[in-house]
Design an enzyme around this catalytic site. Structure first.
Site, PDB file in Angstrom:
ATOM      1  N   HIS A  29      -6.034   1.857   0.982  1.00 55.16           N
ATOM      2  CA  HIS A  29      -6.650   2.257   2.260  1.00 55.16           C
ATOM      3  C   HIS A  29      -7.713   1.256   2.735  1.00 55.16           C
ATOM      4  O   HIS A  29      -8.163   1.347   3.883  1.00 55.16           O
ATOM      5  CB  HIS A  29      -7.305   3.630   2.146  1.00 55.16           C
ATOM      6  CG  HIS A  29      -6.336   4.747   1.888  1.00 55.16           C
ATOM      7  ND1 HIS A  29      -5.251   4.982   2.702  1.00 55.16           N
ATOM      8  CD2 HIS A  29      -6.273   5.684   0.906  1.00 55.16           C
ATOM      9  CE1 HIS A  29      -4.565   6.018   2.226  1.00 55.16           C
ATOM     10  NE2 HIS A  29      -5.162   6.460   1.137  1.00 55.16           N
TER      11      HIS A  29
ATOM     12  N   ASP B   4       2.638   5.558  -3.202  1.00 55.32           N
ATOM     13  CA  ASP B   4       1.543   6.536  -3.135  1.00 55.32           C
ATOM     14  C   ASP B   4       1.857   7.543  -2.023  1.00 55.32           C
ATOM     15  O   ASP B   4       2.505   7.196  -1.037  1.00 55.32           O
ATOM     16  CB  ASP B   4       0.230   5.804  -2.830  1.00 55.32           C
ATOM     17  CG  ASP B   4      -0.995   6.705  -2.937  1.00 55.32           C
ATOM     18  OD1 ASP B   4      -1.666   6.660  -3.989  1.00 55.32           O
ATOM     19  OD2 ASP B   4      -1.282   7.447  -1.978  1.00 55.32           O
TER      20      ASP B   4
HETATM   21 ZN    ZN Z   1      -2.894   8.522  -2.378  1.00 55.65          ZN
END
Ligand code: ZN
Length: 339
Positions: free
Chosen positions: A122, A159
């Site tokens: 992220h 993920d």
């Molecule tokens: Zn994650």
């Protein structure tokens, strides 16, 4: 040839605070798991340098993170608090990926798993986000190009969250193929089907936005029938896996139903692709995964695949429900890839 692993108790020194799901115990259970695994080559991590981290991140942002060394607590956003040791831990995490890459490129090990924290996917070039400070996998991809002269690197991100930071870093860059399977719509909000990259990078971003409830059968079908053909056409010289274990059925943060067998199967597909186009070169990088038992067992299952010691898997018992979604992916990506 052997499998390398990076895991260091110092990865526990980043303390996001009581009750945070991305907690130091994630590393503790992996340390315990590795004590029972024989035959892995332990690779000592080193801190990534400022030059290496700024292959992906802005210098000003790097300095922002460095300054948090002077504070016992600071929060980049509600999800991403840091402690005085977080900067050094994050440098060691990124550097752990780079040392493992060096070992693979030198032929000392065939492949490996960097069991690091904090996670990375992220983290944007200019800001921390979603538990992530430095984008470990993205730094790895840039390092492979800058220091090892590679021209095509795959980052496969399984993920459960979309890797917005990785996508944004490479969406205009055909030198890194970014493929993500993730729950959608969900945090962080990006990763729609029609986000396909831009400019020279158009067609080199592949998003597979899954509804909650997909499990081993759906992920298996996606990897076999959509992802594998694209990867074979791209012919990556190195395969990086953003390996989050939060699509696991037991994970408290998300709604997917993947099991240990599903992750093993995804790893096996990617290793088969790495064998065909990248001389087997593959490094998995830990991202999320917040159920400690699932994190431990899934990491062990992927390590078993990396070492090539798994028994051939049975077909999954349940039928895949992914057909219509995968048809939609093929329609959108059919401008760039063939099936
Ligand atoms: Zn994650």
């Amino acid at each position: 040839m052997s499998t390398g692993v990076v895991l260091d108790p110092r990865f526990m020194e980043h303390q996001p605070g009581r009750g945070h799901p991305e907690r130091p115990e994630r590393i503790a259970v992996l340390v315990e798991m590795l004590e029972r695994q024989a035959g892995l080559v332990r690779v000592e991590p080193r801190p990534a340098t400022a030059d290496e981290i700024t292959l992906v991140h802005d210098g000003a942002y790097y300095e922002d993170v460095a300054r948090t060394r002077e504070r016992s607590y600071y929060a980049f956003d509600a999800d991403t608090p840091v402690s005085a040791r977080s900067f050094d831990t994050a440098r060691l995490a990124a550097g752990g990926v780079l040392t493992l890459i060096d070992e693979v490129m030198a032929g000392h090990v065939r492949n490996g798993f960097a069991l690091v924290r904090p996670p990375g996917h992220h983290a944007e070039p200019n800001r921390a986000m979603g538990f992530c400070l430095f984008n470990n996998a993205a730094i790895g991809a840039e390092y492979l190009r800058a220091h090892h002269g590679l021209q095509r690197v795959l980052i496969m991100d399984w993920d459960v969250h979309h890797g917005n930071g990785t996508q944004h870093r490479f969406e205009r860059d055909p030198g890194v193929l970014y493929i993500s399977t993730h729950q959608y719509p969900y945090y962080p909000g990006t990763g729609a089907l029609d986000e396909v990259g831009a400019g020279d990078g158009e067609g080199y971003t592949i998003n597979l936005p899954f509804p909650p409830g997909f499990g081993d059968a759906e992920y298996g079908e996606a990897f076999r029938t959509v992802i594998a053909p694209i990867v074979l056409q791209y012919e990556p010289e190195f395969v990086l896996i953003s390996a989050g274990f939060d699509p696991h059925v037991a994970d408290p943060l998300a709604g997917m139903e993947v099991t240990e067998r599903g992750f093993a199967s995804m790893a096996r597909t990617l290793l088969g692709l790495a064998d065909r186009t990248a001389a087997g070169r593959c490094v998995a990088v830990l991202e999320g995964g917040y159920d400690l038992r699932a994190l431990r067992d899934c990491s062990a299952a992927v390590l078993t695949e990396l070492r090539g010691q798994a028994e051939p898997a049975d077909e999954f018992a349940t039928a895949s429900r992914a057909g219509p979604l995968l048809d939609a992916v093929r329609r959108v990506q059919g401008r760039y890839w063939r099936w």
